[in-house]
Scaffold this motif. Structure first.
Motif, PDB file in Angstrom:
ATOM      1  N   GLU A 147       0.815  -1.215   0.000  1.00 41.90           N
ATOM      2  CA  GLU A 147       0.000   0.000   0.000  1.00 41.90           C
ATOM      3  C   GLU A 147       0.849   1.266   0.000  1.00 41.90           C
ATOM      4  OE1 GLU A 147      -2.472  -0.603   3.427  1.00 41.90           O
ATOM      5  OE2 GLU A 147      -3.681  -2.133   2.413  1.00 41.90           O
ATOM      6  N   GLY A 148       2.018   1.229   0.655  1.00 42.71           N
ATOM      7  CA  GLY A 148       2.781   2.457   0.826  1.00 42.71           C
ATOM      8  C   GLY A 148       4.059   2.582   0.033  1.00 42.71           C
ATOM      9  N   GLU A 149       4.603   1.482  -0.434  1.00 43.18           N
ATOM     10  CA  GLU A 149       5.913   1.525  -1.087  1.00 43.18           C
ATOM     11  C   GLU A 149       5.860   1.336  -2.603  1.00 43.18           C
ATOM     12  OE1 GLU A 149       8.806   2.218   0.395  1.00 43.18           O
ATOM     13  OE2 GLU A 149       7.852   2.409   2.339  1.00 43.18           O
ATOM     14  N   LEU A 150       4.751   0.857  -3.108  1.00 43.54           N
ATOM     15  CA  LEU A 150       4.649   0.591  -4.539  1.00 43.54           C
ATOM     16  C   LEU A 150       3.896   1.718  -5.241  1.00 43.54           C
ATOM     17  CD1 LEU A 150       3.675  -3.198  -4.521  1.00 43.54           C
ATOM     18  CD2 LEU A 150       5.957  -2.177  -4.562  1.00 43.54           C
ATOM     19  N   GLU A 202      10.852  -6.732  -6.319  1.00 44.72           N
ATOM     20  CA  GLU A 202      12.159  -6.302  -5.805  1.00 44.72           C
ATOM     21  C   GLU A 202      11.977  -5.339  -4.639  1.00 44.72           C
ATOM     22  OE1 GLU A 202      13.953  -4.685  -9.317  1.00 44.72           O
ATOM     23  OE2 GLU A 202      14.694  -6.637 -10.002  1.00 44.72           O
ATOM     24  N   ARG A 203      11.052  -4.397  -4.775  1.00 46.94           N
ATOM     25  CA  ARG A 203      10.820  -3.428  -3.697  1.00 46.94           C
ATOM     26  C   ARG A 203      10.260  -4.120  -2.460  1.00 46.94           C
ATOM     27  NH1 ARG A 203      12.638  -0.131  -0.586  1.00 46.94           N
ATOM     28  NH2 ARG A 203      11.198   1.327   0.346  1.00 46.94           N
ATOM     29  N   LEU A 204       9.329  -5.039  -2.652  1.00 48.38           N
ATOM     30  CA  LEU A 204       8.760  -5.768  -1.518  1.00 48.38           C
ATOM     31  C   LEU A 204       9.830  -6.600  -0.824  1.00 48.38           C
ATOM     32  CD1 LEU A 204       5.327  -6.855  -3.014  1.00 48.38           C
ATOM     33  CD2 LEU A 204       5.765  -5.023  -1.352  1.00 48.38           C
ATOM     34  N   GLN A 205      10.729  -7.191  -1.612  1.00 46.67           N
ATOM     35  CA  GLN A 205      11.827  -7.965  -1.031  1.00 46.67           C
ATOM     36  C   GLN A 205      12.705  -7.062  -0.170  1.00 46.67           C
ATOM     37  OE1 GLN A 205      12.488 -11.320  -1.420  1.00 46.67           O
ATOM     38  NE2 GLN A 205      14.242 -11.195  -0.080  1.00 46.67           N
ATOM     39  N   GLN A 206      13.010  -5.876  -0.657  1.00 49.99           N
ATOM     40  CA  GLN A 206      13.834  -4.933   0.107  1.00 49.99           C
ATOM     41  C   GLN A 206      13.172  -4.568   1.428  1.00 49.99           C
ATOM     42  OE1 GLN A 206      14.218  -1.645  -2.572  1.00 49.99           O
ATOM     43  NE2 GLN A 206      15.991  -2.487  -3.635  1.00 49.99           N
ATOM     44  N   VAL A 207      11.887  -4.284   1.382  1.00 44.95           N
ATOM     45  CA  VAL A 207      11.161  -3.907   2.597  1.00 44.95           C
ATOM     46  C   VAL A 207      11.144  -5.071   3.582  1.00 44.95           C
ATOM     47  CG1 VAL A 207       8.881  -3.310   3.515  1.00 44.95           C
ATOM     48  CG2 VAL A 207       9.741  -2.146   1.481  1.00 44.95           C
TER      49      VAL A 207
END
Length: 102
Positions: free
Chosen positions: A42-45, A86-91
């Motif tokens: 919800e907040g990073e993508l 990739e972004r979800l993996q980082q988070v």
């Protein structure tokens, strides 16, 4: 409209999540990871990344069908999905260092 059920199995194929992790109960850790994953979605993508994940993973459309629905090519959908994972993996690795595998 019902909110889709978020499952680590949906994204786990690319997020490289371990079956078992140290400390606490597996169920409690699983719920914690899901909470962080939902917040990250919800907040990073970007909105487009969320749309692609929703259509591809939760509604089961192909990348081609997703692209037609959003007015973009399948290659563009693929890039959005890849960057979102990739972004979800980082988070997740930031929030749960034991997921890094090291």
């Amino acid at each position: 409209m019902r909110r889709p059920v978020l499952s680590l199995k949906l994204l786990g194929d690319r997020l490289q999540l371990p079956d078992r992790v140290p400390g606490g109960s597996d169920e409690a850790r699983h719920r914690a990871v899901l909470r962080v994953l939902r917040r990250a979605m919800e907040g990073e993508l970007t909105q487009r990344q969320r749309q692609c994940l929703e259509l591809y993973y939760f509604q089961g459309l192909t990348q081609e069908e997703t692209g037609r629905r959003l007015g973009v090519t399948a290659a563009t959908v693929s890039r959005h999905i890849k960057r979102a994972r990739e972004r979800l993996q980082q988070v997740l690795v930031y929030s749960f260092p034991y997921l890094s595998g090291s």
